[in-house]
Scaffold this motif. Structure first.
Motif, PDB file in Angstrom:
ATOM      1  N   MET A 130      39.302  80.349  50.626  1.00  0.00           N
ATOM      2  CA  MET A 130      39.067  81.487  49.746  1.00  0.00           C
ATOM      3  C   MET A 130      40.286  81.763  48.871  1.00  0.00           C
ATOM      4  O   MET A 130      40.156  82.006  47.666  1.00  0.00           O
ATOM      5  CB  MET A 130      38.720  82.724  50.570  1.00  0.00           C
ATOM      6  CG  MET A 130      38.330  83.930  49.742  1.00  0.00           C
ATOM      7  SD  MET A 130      38.138  85.428  50.723  1.00  0.00           S
ATOM      8  CE  MET A 130      36.772  84.944  51.764  1.00  0.00           C
ATOM      9  N   ILE A 285      34.691  86.271  44.834  1.00  0.00           N
ATOM     10  CA  ILE A 285      34.357  86.249  46.260  1.00  0.00           C
ATOM     11  C   ILE A 285      32.870  86.486  46.481  1.00  0.00           C
ATOM     12  O   ILE A 285      32.234  85.784  47.280  1.00  0.00           O
ATOM     13  CB  ILE A 285      35.172  87.326  47.013  1.00  0.00           C
ATOM     14  CG1 ILE A 285      36.672  87.078  46.814  1.00  0.00           C
ATOM     15  CG2 ILE A 285      34.830  87.302  48.500  1.00  0.00           C
ATOM     16  CD1 ILE A 285      37.139  85.703  47.229  1.00  0.00           C
ATOM     17  N   TYR A 314      32.029  83.048  46.363  1.00  0.00           N
ATOM     18  CA  TYR A 314      32.363  82.284  47.569  1.00  0.00           C
ATOM     19  C   TYR A 314      31.415  82.621  48.718  1.00  0.00           C
ATOM     20  O   TYR A 314      30.917  81.734  49.410  1.00  0.00           O
ATOM     21  CB  TYR A 314      33.808  82.612  47.956  1.00  0.00           C
ATOM     22  CG  TYR A 314      34.462  81.647  48.913  1.00  0.00           C
ATOM     23  CD1 TYR A 314      35.154  80.541  48.449  1.00  0.00           C
ATOM     24  CD2 TYR A 314      34.412  81.855  50.291  1.00  0.00           C
ATOM     25  CE1 TYR A 314      35.770  79.663  49.318  1.00  0.00           C
ATOM     26  CE2 TYR A 314      35.020  80.986  51.169  1.00  0.00           C
ATOM     27  CZ  TYR A 314      35.704  79.888  50.681  1.00  0.00           C
ATOM     28  OH  TYR A 314      36.308  79.016  51.561  1.00  0.00           O
TER      29      TYR A 314
END
Length: 766
Positions: A130, A285, A314
């Motif tokens: 990440m 994200i 993500y």
């Protein structure tokens, strides 16, 4: 003659101008100074304001920015460039350096900085974390670079507004409309030849905050005569003028309006970019569209065929990966159950029903694989990377959703493979006994692993129980008590089975049957361990707390939202604009003072500094324009009044929408936290339901029960991770919408969970 030569050189230098690089560096320096002034407040501090791309970026350009090379042109368009309307095109386009690249060809060379396994040859980047995804997006994202450039342009506009109130020199060679302007040579055959400078001017202008404008200029016209007796003639005037508005355009609020607005616009742009960094992190994200980003993208829709970039995030890619794995687990389980039923001579209807379910599930699996690859490609584009890049995401965040340890699955595979060998008599019973004994010993280790998971849950149980209602606490204690008993029983039976294996007589006639029975027993016990581990691990899924109550969350948003600060200030802008427009309704009255000191006229004077009072003039007076025609100004004034009312309504409308969004997010977060508990229970009960369905002895219900249990377990696993990701996404959005999200230099949120995650990922990379 020295002053003439100096003046001539000055004019030539002025005409030549400064280099492109000079102007670029000057602009960059002034913009950097302005932005440094504006980002001092920690609420909108920015780590970087330079628009120069990172050297690792795809759009980094090592070529000369002031004379960049030409990129490959479209052949048909290039033909027009070289032959516009049949004329010969400019040779410049062939002399310019040619580039075969639209992007930085060296950018893949730096992928190894993100992963030791990265490959420069095939652009491979495995196990992207990440933190690495956020860093890559900051380096390669075209949207992020576009927002930086918008910030630069806002500050660049301010440099001109500030310059308007400085002393502004000017040098030029006369009025372009005059025939004798510039430097010229004139010759008449058999008559005269002259060389001269036509109306060369040197001067300055200065605007004052009061509205007064001062202009001073020195104008010279000099001619050199080459016929007859050599000589020259010159005329010079030194003039000053001062204009001070008395009514229209006279007050500081009017004169300084554009400068003030430009200063405020830079502040707004800084705040917008500081908020954009929060939006950008959340978008990287969680996916979704970045507010404020689409305005930038709309101007470039033609570059993407009229579409806009699809932000994936993500989390959603990981969600699709986990759902793919869940489907793979169901397919694997179905295959084993069908194999067991077939080996045990199960009911044909049950087997047919399960095969139908297996076919459907495999079809879903193929679809999920396609959707996962599509989302992964979209995420690459979101990060600014090409979709054909070989990239995979790290699944470390999915570890809490790995309810059955891979070692248990490997053990089950080994037991089933051995069972087939026993059925088919492929190996000797003695070898079977040795292998099975070793697998049972691995089963003991597996039992200890599950017991360790249970102990970890018991240690965290007090904190876990605080988050649950009284009913949920009672239910959880009951579930754990039952699973503790089941785990002890299973471990005890594995130990007993190990003792039985040691007691088997290698010479017994029924040895092969005993080994097959022991293998089946171990598979059943292993299923019990898997179910218990699923129940225990599902209960340990971490959930980040949110400790801000509803009213406090709204108050924080009202105090910290940068865009709301801008909206509040823009209402004042609308009010100031009302005064600016109203000023145009007034009568124009200017106090004017002028002075011009001259030499004798051209042809009668050879001394450029021989100023004479009788050839000079002085004037003072008042200029005015009566407001008889103000229809356009009247309409602008009325429109400004309406714009002010609209700005007021827009501001409290923004307040209402922010309050609504925050209140809804807080409630949603509470609801998702409670829903997560129910999804955990559903996974636990579904796992136990499947275990019971496999053990049922009623042939009329077994196939249907297993079928239903598998479908329920599959949905429960999918919905559990969906709810968890929804919760975390809502938490991210809530802190973003409250304005309290702080983004560090790495572009990462200063949250304990995300910082620990990023630091752990960095430690692994090192």
């Amino acid at each position: 003659m020295l002053w003439r030569l100096t003046f001539l050189i000055t004019v030539c230098l002025y005409c030549a101008g400064c280099s492109r690089a000079f102007y670029r560096h000057q602009s960059d320096a002034q913009v950097a100074e302005i932005l440094d002034e504006k980002i001092q407040d920690p609420r909108w501090w920015l780590p970087r304001t330079s628009i120069k791309p990172d050297y690792r970026s795809r759009f980094y350009n090592s070529e000369d920015p002031d004379c960049p090379p030409l990129t490959p042109d479209d052949p048909a368009a290039d033909f027009i460039l070289q032959h516009p309307s049949g004329f010969a095109g400019a040779k410049l386009w062939r002399r310019l350096p040619q580039s075969g690249q639209f992007e930085n060809p060296q950018w893949p060379d730096y992928l190894s900085q993100f992963s030791p396994q990265a490959s420069d040859v095939d652009r491979a980047l495995p196990n992207l974390t990440m933190a690495q995804a956020v860093e890559l997006s900051l380096i390669h994202s075209r949207e992020y670079q576009g927002q930086l450039e918008n910030l630069y342009l806002a500050a660049l506009a301010l440099t001109f507004e500030r310059y308007r109130f400085q002393v502004r020199p000017f040098v030029f060679a006369g009025d372009p409309d005059e025939a004798n302007s510039g430097i010229f040579y004139q010759h008449q055959p058999d008559d005269q030849s002259i060389f001269g400078i036509g109306s060369a001017t040197l001067g300055f202008t200065r605007l004052f905050p009061s509205g007064a404008q001062l202009v001073g200029e020195l104008v010279n016209n000099t001619i050199w005569l080459f016929t007859g007796p050599n000589g020259s003639t010159s005329a010079t005037s030194l003039g000053f003028s001062l204009i001070q508005p008395l009514m229209r355009g006279a007050s500081r609020e009017i004169v300084l309006e554009e400068l003030t607005q430009s200063e405020r616009n830079v502040l707004y742009a800084v705040r917008d970019f500081a908020r954009f960094r929060k939006l950008f992190f959340v978008s990287t994200i969680t996916g979704g569209q970045v507010a404020g980003l689409q305005r930038f993208l709309r101007g470039f829709e033609f570059l993407a065929g009229g579409g806009s970039a699809a932000n994936v995030g993500y989390f959603p890619v990981l969600l699709q990966l986990q759902q793919l794995r869940n489907r793979q687990y169901i397919v694997r389980t179905l295959e084993y159950i069908i194999d067991d039923l077939r080996a045990a001579g199960g009911d044909d209807l049950d087997i047919a029903s399960l095969k139908s379910t297996l076919a459907d599930t495999r079809g879903d699996l193929f679809r999920d694989e396609r959707v996962f690859q599509d989302r992964l490609d979209q995420y690459k584009v979101q990060l600014g990377l090409p979709p054909d890049m070989n990239l995979t995401l790290s699944d470390a965040l999915l570890e809490p959703f790995e309810f059955v340890d891979p070692s248990l699955l490997d053990l089950e595979d080994a037991l089933r493979a051995l069972g087939r060998q026993v059925r088919d008599s492929e190996i000797e019973p003695a070898q079977v006994k040795a292998k099975l004994s070793a697998l049972i010993d691995r089963g003991k280790d597996a039992g200890q692993m599950v017991a360790t998971d249970m102990n970890m849950l018991n240690q965290s149980l007090p904190e876990r129980l605080k988050l649950l209602s009284a009913y949920e606490r009672t239910q959880l204690r009951g579930i754990l008590a039952e699973e503790t008993v089941r785990l002890d029983v299973v471990r005890e039976k594995i130990s007993e089975l190990s003792i039985q294996m040691d007691a088997l007589n290698p010479a017994a006639a029924d040895l092969q049957e005993s080994l097959a029975d022991a293998n089946r027993q171990m598979l059943v016990l292993l299923r019990g361990l898997s179910v218990t581990q699923t129940i225990v691990r599902s209960e340990m899924i971490p959930l980040q707390p949110f400790d801000v109550d509803l009213n406090s969350a709204v108050t924080l948003a009202m105090d910290h939202r940068l865009d709301l600060m801008n909206r509040r200030a823009q209402v004042v802008d609308a009010r100031r604009n009302l005064e600016f427009v109203a000023d145009r309704l007034e009568e124009e009255v200017n106090l004017v003072g002028e002075a011009e000191i001259r030499t004798r006229p051209l042809g009668l004077n050879d001394n450029p500094f021989d100023f004479r009072a009788k050839d000079s003039q002085f004037a003072v007076g008042v200029q005015f324009d009566t407001p008889l025609d103000r229809r356009a100004e009247r309409n602008d004034f009325r429109a400004a009044q309406i714009a002010l009312d609209q700005a007021r309504r827009g501001y409290y409308g923004s307040e209402d929408n922010i309050k609504l969004s925050v209140r809804q997010s807080v409630r949603t977060l509470e609801q998702l936290a409670n829903t997560l508990v129910q999804r955990v229970r559903r996974v636990q009960f579904s796992a136990r339901e499947l275990d019971l369905a496999e053990k049922t002895t009623d042939p009329s219900r077994r196939g249907l029960s297993i079928n239903n249990a598998l479908r329920t377990l599959n949905r429960a696993q999918d919905e559990l991770i969906e709810v968890w990701l929804d919760y975390e996404t809502t938490r991210l959005n809530l802190y973003r919408d409250m304005g309290t999200m702080e983004i560090d230099e790495r572009g990462f949120w200063n949250d304990e969970f995300y910082q620990s995650l990023a630091n752990a990922e960095n430690d692994e990379d090192e």
